[in-house]
Write a protein that holds these residues in place. Structure first.
Motif, PDB file in Angstrom:
ATOM      1  N   ALA A  65      45.395  36.551  41.375  1.00 49.99           N
ATOM      2  CA  ALA A  65      45.795  37.801  40.552  1.00 49.99           C
ATOM      3  C   ALA A  65      44.516  38.449  39.988  1.00 49.99           C
ATOM      4  O   ALA A  65      44.443  39.819  40.417  1.00 49.99           O
ATOM      5  CB  ALA A  65      46.783  37.470  39.628  1.00 49.99           C
ATOM      6  N   VAL A  66      43.780  37.917  39.450  1.00 49.83           N
ATOM      7  CA  VAL A  66      42.564  38.497  39.035  1.00 49.83           C
ATOM      8  C   VAL A  66      41.587  39.242  40.290  1.00 49.83           C
ATOM      9  O   VAL A  66      41.138  40.217  39.964  1.00 49.83           O
ATOM     10  CB  VAL A  66      41.447  37.578  38.396  1.00 49.83           C
ATOM     11  N   GLN A 117      42.659  40.240  43.076  1.00 50.47           N
ATOM     12  CA  GLN A 117      43.581  41.249  43.746  1.00 50.47           C
ATOM     13  C   GLN A 117      43.431  42.632  42.935  1.00 50.47           C
ATOM     14  O   GLN A 117      43.289  43.526  43.288  1.00 50.47           O
ATOM     15  CB  GLN A 117      44.808  40.934  44.042  1.00 50.47           C
ATOM     16  N   ARG A 118      43.558  42.129  41.522  1.00 51.05           N
ATOM     17  CA  ARG A 118      43.730  43.402  40.512  1.00 51.05           C
ATOM     18  C   ARG A 118      42.348  43.921  40.282  1.00 51.05           C
ATOM     19  O   ARG A 118      42.133  45.050  40.275  1.00 51.05           O
ATOM     20  CB  ARG A 118      44.024  43.003  39.186  1.00 51.05           C
ATOM     21  N   GLU A 133      40.257  44.118  43.136  1.00 54.03           N
ATOM     22  CA  GLU A 133      40.187  44.590  44.631  1.00 54.03           C
ATOM     23  C   GLU A 133      38.981  44.097  44.931  1.00 54.03           C
ATOM     24  O   GLU A 133      38.158  45.017  45.692  1.00 54.03           O
ATOM     25  CB  GLU A 133      40.009  46.320  44.519  1.00 54.03           C
TER      26      GLU A 133
END
Length: 205
Positions: A26-27, A29-30, A32
């Motif tokens: 999640a980190v 992907q957030r 990018e």
């Protein structure tokens, strides 16, 4: 560092590691940070010699975790659309990630200008998810495909549906406003765009 700790001594993958890896994903992907997830980034998705390639060893530890499979497809979908579609097809019926996987398949077909196949996928999304952003994207991209097929009335309905899912979202607001402007419905178009600009906080799109 965290992955190395979990793998120390060839320890079997466990529940705590799974949650830790989901948070790490999640980190990344957030942020990018796609090079972190797939540091090879060109040809070979499964390259164990890559500099970081976080998803490679994560997928080896948790080969059946649908969120990691979704991430794998997401990283691959722009440069390797074929393998990405194959990955998404494996999870399109999963209750947690199937809606997004289906939407992303539709987006790949849309980029390939296969609008009929894209529209079919977009119409399959909503029974699979309650996530408003996934619903928004499916409706917005469907509107784009319908507009390209010269079906403005259907495209307008799709855009309005997208804005019902995420009010004031920029892409759908601009697309619908442009469509209305071309039809000489300028007052309506102006009001729509004004709502988008006046929204506080603005919808992240």
């Amino acid at each position: 560092w965290g992955c190395q700790l979990f793998r120390r001594g060839d320890a079997a993958a466990g529940r705590l590691e799974r949650w830790w890896q989901l948070a790490a994903l999640a980190v990344a992907q957030r942020a990018e940070d796609f090079e972190f997830l797939r540091s090879d980034g060109v040809d070979d998705v499964y390259n164990p010699q890559a500099e970081i390639d976080h998803l490679f060893h994560t997928r080896r530890r948790f080969p059946d975790e649908p969120r990691f499979m979704l991430a794998d497809g997401t990283v691959a979908e722009w440069r390797r659309p074929g393998p990405a579609i194959e990955t998404f097809e494996q999870i399109e019926k999963h209750p947690d990630v199937g809606g997004e996987a289906t939407m992303r398949m539709g987006a790949i077909y849309f980029r390939q200008r296969d609008d009929d196949r894209a529209i079919v996928r977009f119409e399959q999304v909503e029974p699979k998810t309650r996530d408003p952003w996934v619903v928004y994207l499916a409706r917005y991209f469907k509107g784009q495909a319908l507009e390209r097929k010269r079906r403005p009335a259907d495209a307008e309905r799709a855009y309005r549906g997208a804005l019902a899912a995420v009010p004031g979202a920029q892409s759908a607001s601009v697309a619908l406003g442009t469509l209305l402007f071309r039809q000489d419905r300028r007052t309506e178009a102006g009001s729509l765009v004004s709502v988008m600009f006046d929204l506080r906080p603005s919808a992240v799109d």
